[in-house]
Design an enzyme around this catalytic site. Structure first.
Site, PDB file in Angstrom:
ATOM      1  N   LYS A  22       0.831  -1.218   0.000  1.00 34.34           N
ATOM      2  CA  LYS A  22       0.000   0.000   0.000  1.00 34.34           C
ATOM      3  C   LYS A  22       0.865   1.267   0.000  1.00 34.34           C
ATOM      4  O   LYS A  22       0.648   2.163  -0.824  1.00 34.34           O
ATOM      5  CB  LYS A  22      -0.904   0.004   1.241  1.00 34.34           C
ATOM      6  CG  LYS A  22      -1.447   1.361   1.617  1.00 34.34           C
ATOM      7  CD  LYS A  22      -2.217   1.272   2.903  1.00 34.34           C
ATOM      8  CE  LYS A  22      -2.407   2.503   3.689  1.00 34.34           C
ATOM      9  NZ  LYS A  22      -1.351   3.242   4.275  1.00 34.34           N
ATOM     10  N   ASN A  23       1.846   1.321   0.901  1.00 37.34           N
ATOM     11  CA  ASN A  23       2.573   2.584   1.038  1.00 37.34           C
ATOM     12  C   ASN A  23       3.552   2.841  -0.107  1.00 37.34           C
ATOM     13  O   ASN A  23       4.022   3.961  -0.277  1.00 37.34           O
ATOM     14  CB  ASN A  23       3.239   2.673   2.414  1.00 37.34           C
ATOM     15  CG  ASN A  23       2.187   2.908   3.505  1.00 37.34           C
ATOM     16  OD1 ASN A  23       1.053   3.310   3.201  1.00 37.34           O
ATOM     17  ND2 ASN A  23       2.525   2.632   4.742  1.00 37.34           N
ATOM     18  N   CYS A 117      -5.253   8.391   8.932  1.00 31.91           N
ATOM     19  CA  CYS A 117      -5.505   7.889  10.281  1.00 31.91           C
ATOM     20  C   CYS A 117      -5.109   8.930  11.322  1.00 31.91           C
ATOM     21  O   CYS A 117      -4.145   9.662  11.148  1.00 31.91           O
ATOM     22  CB  CYS A 117      -4.715   6.612  10.528  1.00 31.91           C
ATOM     23  SG  CYS A 117      -5.234   5.250   9.494  1.00 31.91           S
ATOM     24  N   ARG A 122       0.270  15.000  12.944  1.00 31.59           N
ATOM     25  CA  ARG A 122       0.961  14.426  11.781  1.00 31.59           C
ATOM     26  C   ARG A 122       1.440  15.563  10.889  1.00 31.59           C
ATOM     27  O   ARG A 122       0.858  15.860   9.848  1.00 31.59           O
ATOM     28  CB  ARG A 122       0.037  13.458  11.033  1.00 31.59           C
ATOM     29  CG  ARG A 122      -0.375  12.272  11.888  1.00 31.59           C
ATOM     30  CD  ARG A 122      -1.087  11.197  11.109  1.00 31.59           C
ATOM     31  NE  ARG A 122      -0.209  10.500  10.183  1.00 31.59           N
ATOM     32  CZ  ARG A 122      -0.607   9.541   9.371  1.00 31.59           C
ATOM     33  NH1 ARG A 122      -1.866   9.151   9.376  1.00 31.59           N
ATOM     34  NH2 ARG A 122       0.239   8.952   8.547  1.00 31.59           N
ATOM     35  N   ASP A 306       3.693   0.461  12.138  1.00 31.18           N
ATOM     36  CA  ASP A 306       2.443  -0.026  11.540  1.00 31.18           C
ATOM     37  C   ASP A 306       2.129  -1.474  11.922  1.00 31.18           C
ATOM     38  O   ASP A 306       1.072  -2.005  11.564  1.00 31.18           O
ATOM     39  CB  ASP A 306       2.494   0.119  10.006  1.00 31.18           C
ATOM     40  CG  ASP A 306       2.506   1.583   9.588  1.00 31.18           C
ATOM     41  OD1 ASP A 306       2.201   2.449  10.432  1.00 31.18           O
ATOM     42  OD2 ASP A 306       2.841   1.862   8.424  1.00 31.18           O
ATOM     43  N   ARG A 398      -9.092   0.336   3.764  1.00 28.92           N
ATOM     44  CA  ARG A 398      -8.126   1.270   3.169  1.00 28.92           C
ATOM     45  C   ARG A 398      -6.795   0.579   2.884  1.00 28.92           C
ATOM     46  O   ARG A 398      -6.053   1.030   2.006  1.00 28.92           O
ATOM     47  CB  ARG A 398      -7.870   2.439   4.136  1.00 28.92           C
ATOM     48  CG  ARG A 398      -8.975   3.469   4.137  1.00 28.92           C
ATOM     49  CD  ARG A 398      -8.554   4.697   4.871  1.00 28.92           C
ATOM     50  NE  ARG A 398      -7.170   5.036   4.537  1.00 28.92           N
ATOM     51  CZ  ARG A 398      -6.354   5.724   5.303  1.00 28.92           C
ATOM     52  NH1 ARG A 398      -6.770   6.167   6.462  1.00 28.92           N
ATOM     53  NH2 ARG A 398      -5.128   5.989   4.923  1.00 28.92           N
TER      54      ARG A 398
HETATM   55  C1  EPZ Z   1       4.192   6.782   6.553  1.00 26.01           C
HETATM   56  O1  EPZ Z   1       3.556   7.941   7.061  1.00 26.01           O
HETATM   57  C2  EPZ Z   1       3.115   5.740   6.410  1.00 26.01           C
HETATM   58  N1  EPZ Z   1       2.076   6.258   5.520  1.00 26.01           N
HETATM   59  C3  EPZ Z   1       2.533   5.391   7.761  1.00 26.01           C
HETATM   60  O2  EPZ Z   1       1.693   4.272   7.561  1.00 26.01           O
HETATM   61  C4  EPZ Z   1       3.646   4.995   8.732  1.00 26.01           C
HETATM   62  O3  EPZ Z   1       3.104   4.847  10.030  1.00 26.01           O
HETATM   63  C5  EPZ Z   1       4.752   6.035   8.769  1.00 26.01           C
HETATM   64  O4  EPZ Z   1       5.213   6.314   7.424  1.00 26.01           O
HETATM   65  C6  EPZ Z   1       5.955   5.613   9.581  1.00 26.01           C
HETATM   66  O5  EPZ Z   1       6.495   4.429   9.064  1.00 26.01           O
HETATM   67  C7  EPZ Z   1       2.272   6.256   4.210  1.00 26.01           C
HETATM   68  O6  EPZ Z   1       3.286   5.820   3.693  1.00 26.01           O
HETATM   69  C8  EPZ Z   1       1.173   6.788   3.384  1.00 26.01           C
HETATM   70  P1  EPZ Z   1       6.585   9.869   8.592  1.00 26.01           P
HETATM   71  P2  EPZ Z   1       4.305   9.334   7.030  1.00 26.01           P
HETATM   72  O7  EPZ Z   1       6.680  11.144   7.846  1.00 26.01           O
HETATM   73  O8  EPZ Z   1       5.228   9.349   5.864  1.00 26.01           O
HETATM   74  C9  EPZ Z   1       7.328  13.103  12.065  1.00 26.01           C
HETATM   75  C10 EPZ Z   1      -0.237   2.977   7.725  1.00 26.01           C
HETATM   76  O9  EPZ Z   1      -0.862   2.495   8.693  1.00 26.01           O
HETATM   77  N2  EPZ Z   1       7.261  14.098  10.977  1.00 26.01           N
HETATM   78  O10 EPZ Z   1       7.635   8.833   8.399  1.00 26.01           O
HETATM   79  O11 EPZ Z   1       3.303  10.399   7.119  1.00 26.01           O
HETATM   80  C11 EPZ Z   1       5.962  12.510  12.362  1.00 26.01           C
HETATM   81  O12 EPZ Z   1       5.241  13.292  13.275  1.00 26.01           O
HETATM   82  C12 EPZ Z   1       0.279   4.387   7.790  1.00 26.01           C
HETATM   83  O13 EPZ Z   1      -0.054   2.375   6.663  1.00 26.01           O
HETATM   84  C13 EPZ Z   1       7.560  15.413  11.239  1.00 26.01           C
HETATM   85  O14 EPZ Z   1       7.865  15.795  12.365  1.00 26.01           O
HETATM   86  O15 EPZ Z   1       5.151   9.246   8.350  1.00 26.01           O
HETATM   87  C14 EPZ Z   1       6.325  11.146  12.903  1.00 26.01           C
HETATM   88  O16 EPZ Z   1       6.582  11.238  14.280  1.00 26.01           O
HETATM   89  C15 EPZ Z   1      -0.109   5.070   9.046  1.00 26.01           C
HETATM   90  N3  EPZ Z   1       7.465  16.322  10.207  1.00 26.01           N
HETATM   91  C16 EPZ Z   1       7.631  10.798  12.201  1.00 26.01           C
HETATM   92  O17 EPZ Z   1       8.127  12.023  11.650  1.00 26.01           O
HETATM   93  C17 EPZ Z   1       7.128  15.934   8.935  1.00 26.01           C
HETATM   94  O18 EPZ Z   1       7.083  16.795   8.046  1.00 26.01           O
HETATM   95  C18 EPZ Z   1       7.511   9.796  11.061  1.00 26.01           C
HETATM   96  O19 EPZ Z   1       6.497  10.215  10.154  1.00 26.01           O
HETATM   97  C19 EPZ Z   1       6.854  14.590   8.691  1.00 26.01           C
HETATM   98  C20 EPZ Z   1       6.917  13.684   9.727  1.00 26.01           C
END
Ligand code: EPZ
Length: 419
Positions: A22-23, A117, A122, A306, A398
């Protein structure tokens, strides 16, 4: 509104084939609109997030066609609309990839604030910081993000936090920028490598994806390509945990076993039998009493956040005290309230959840509070005594292709009811 009804406990046994990731899919579809010709994407999972993205790019003027259930042809040559502010976009998190893709191709984009979610804040500040470093103007007005760049220039970008989304989004913008971009402290998830491989097949010049330094040399255009998406690491992990939690024996097929190392190690530590093959893993928990362990979520190759709700659910029925530390998302324990309704003993304090194993869970009426929390409810229902009814199945849809069909084939008593 659909509900899932599970009659437990069931012992799962047999083989399950894992769908495309998915991702990776949700980034590769936006990446495909950057090409100057037709792209064919294979092994797409049949899930709601893919449907929503397909609708989104169609509304923006791309011509798409499903050649079969898992293969999508995308022709974005006539696409002129750089604005994605409609409903589908607001429903999902991954719509933020349209920003990088449109900025790269048209030098401007307008995308509604991403949804997805809810597990605490986020932010997308790192994505926007990256675009700004490349010379884009960024503004946010009434829930719509606008990015615009007269000239998109490669840059050196250090990620303050390891972010999957920001790494991919900056990579998307950088492949069509002028000059070199270096992303330091990049995320290393398998789907980042997958997106980079797809872009490279389209003519991009990306090196180092899968390490924490990614180097991109901008090119003038990307051509069409045919590409097969990697298997879904999280769906695979969910079925591996399903074998463990039901005392079952499942061969999880069509996967890349090294992507599962952090989970395989934990299941092994708990006492389950884990056997690796070239493109499959067998988890056998028949007649075994699993012991509780400690788990910390971390960016890849650490234990994936996840899979945290599914793992925590397994710990609630493992012998002894389990400890889970959620290091990625600040509030990913809402579902533990639902598990408590089923007799689980969990104490949550901040980022830490402590479980005290009980011999079995009891069926209850619960809700999927988000996608992976929904998967956790399914796992709980499979091992609980009695009839568990899970509401808000839309979250599960989803990200999991035909979950009730796959589980039924493994021997579960699970059905979907339309309410
Ligand atoms: C991706 O989300 C996945 N979603 C999420 O999967 C997954 O939980 C996450 O990566 C972590 O592995 C998709 O790929 C669509 P991040 P993403 O940016 O990219 C902080 C699922 O269930 N952060 O790696 O949005 C944030 O707060 C979903 O399939 C910032 O501070 O996650 C978090 O603590 C849910 N500023 C950490 O980084 C930013 O601009 C990691 O978030 C971006 C993120």
């Amino acid at each position: 509104m659909d509900k899932l009804v599970i009659n437990g406990p069931c012992r799962l046994q047999g083989e399950v084939s894992i769908s495309g990731a998915k991702n990776a899919a949700v980034a590769i579809i936006p990446a495909a609109i950057m090409a100057n010709n037709i792209c064919i994407i294979e092994n797409l999972p049949s899930i709601e997030d893919v449907t929503s993205l397909n609708t989104t790019i169609t509304k923006m003027g791309a011509k798409t066609e499903f050649l079969d259930q898992h293969t999508l042809k995308i022709d974005s040559r006539g696409m002129e609309n750089i604005s994605a502010t409609f409903e589908e976009v607001r429903k999902m998190r991954a719509s933020y990839y349209l920003l990088g893709a449109l900025l790269a191709r048209y030098r401007r984009a307008e995308v509604a604030m991403p949804g997805g979610c809810d597990f605490g804040s986020r932010p997308i500040d790192l994505h926007l910081k990256g675009f700004r470093a490349m010379g884009a103007q960024v503004s946010v007005e009434r829930d719509v993000i606008r990015v615009e760049a007269e000239k998109l220039q490669g840059a050196s970008i250090y990620m303050d936090t390891v972010s999957v989304g920001a790494t991919i989004n900056i990579m998307l913008a950088a492949v069509l920028a002028e000059g070199k971009t270096v992303i330091e402290n990049a995320a290393r998830e398998p789907h980042i490598v997958d997106v980079a491989n797809f872009l490279n097949i389209m003519g991009a010049k990306i090196k180092g994806a899968g390490t924490d330094v990614i180097r991109i040399t901008g090119v003038e255009e990307l051509h069409g390509a045919q590409y097969t998406i990697i298997p879904d690491q999280i769906e695979a992990g969910t079925y591996m945990i399903a074998a463990a939690i039901t005392g079952g024996d499942i061969l999880v097929k069509n996967i890349i076993p090294t992507h599962m190392d952090s989970l395989s190690a934990k299941l092994d530590e708990m006492g389950a039998g884990v056997e690796e093959f070239d493109d499959a893993i067998r988890v056998n928990a028949t007649g075994r009493h699993l012991k509780a362990v400690s788990v910390q979520t971390m960016a890849y190759p650490g234990f994936p956040t996840d899979l945290q709700p599914q793992m925590t659910t397994l710990l609630t029925v493992a012998e002894g005290i389990g400890k889970v530390t959620e290091n990625v998302w600040e509030n990913r324990y809402q579902y533990t309230q639902m598990l408590k309704l089923m007799g689980a003993q969990i104490h949550v304090e901040g980022r830490v959840a402590i479980t005290t194993g009980v011999p079995s869970l009891t069926a209850a009426h619960v809700d999927a509070t988000d996608l992976r929390a929904g998967a956790a409810m399914v796992l709980a229902g499979l091992c609980a005594n009695g009839e568990t009814v899970i509401g808000e199945v839309k979250y599960i849809d989803r990200g999991y292709e035909e979950i009730e069909k796959k589980l039924t084939a493994l021997g579960a008593s699970i059905r979907r009811v339309h309410v």
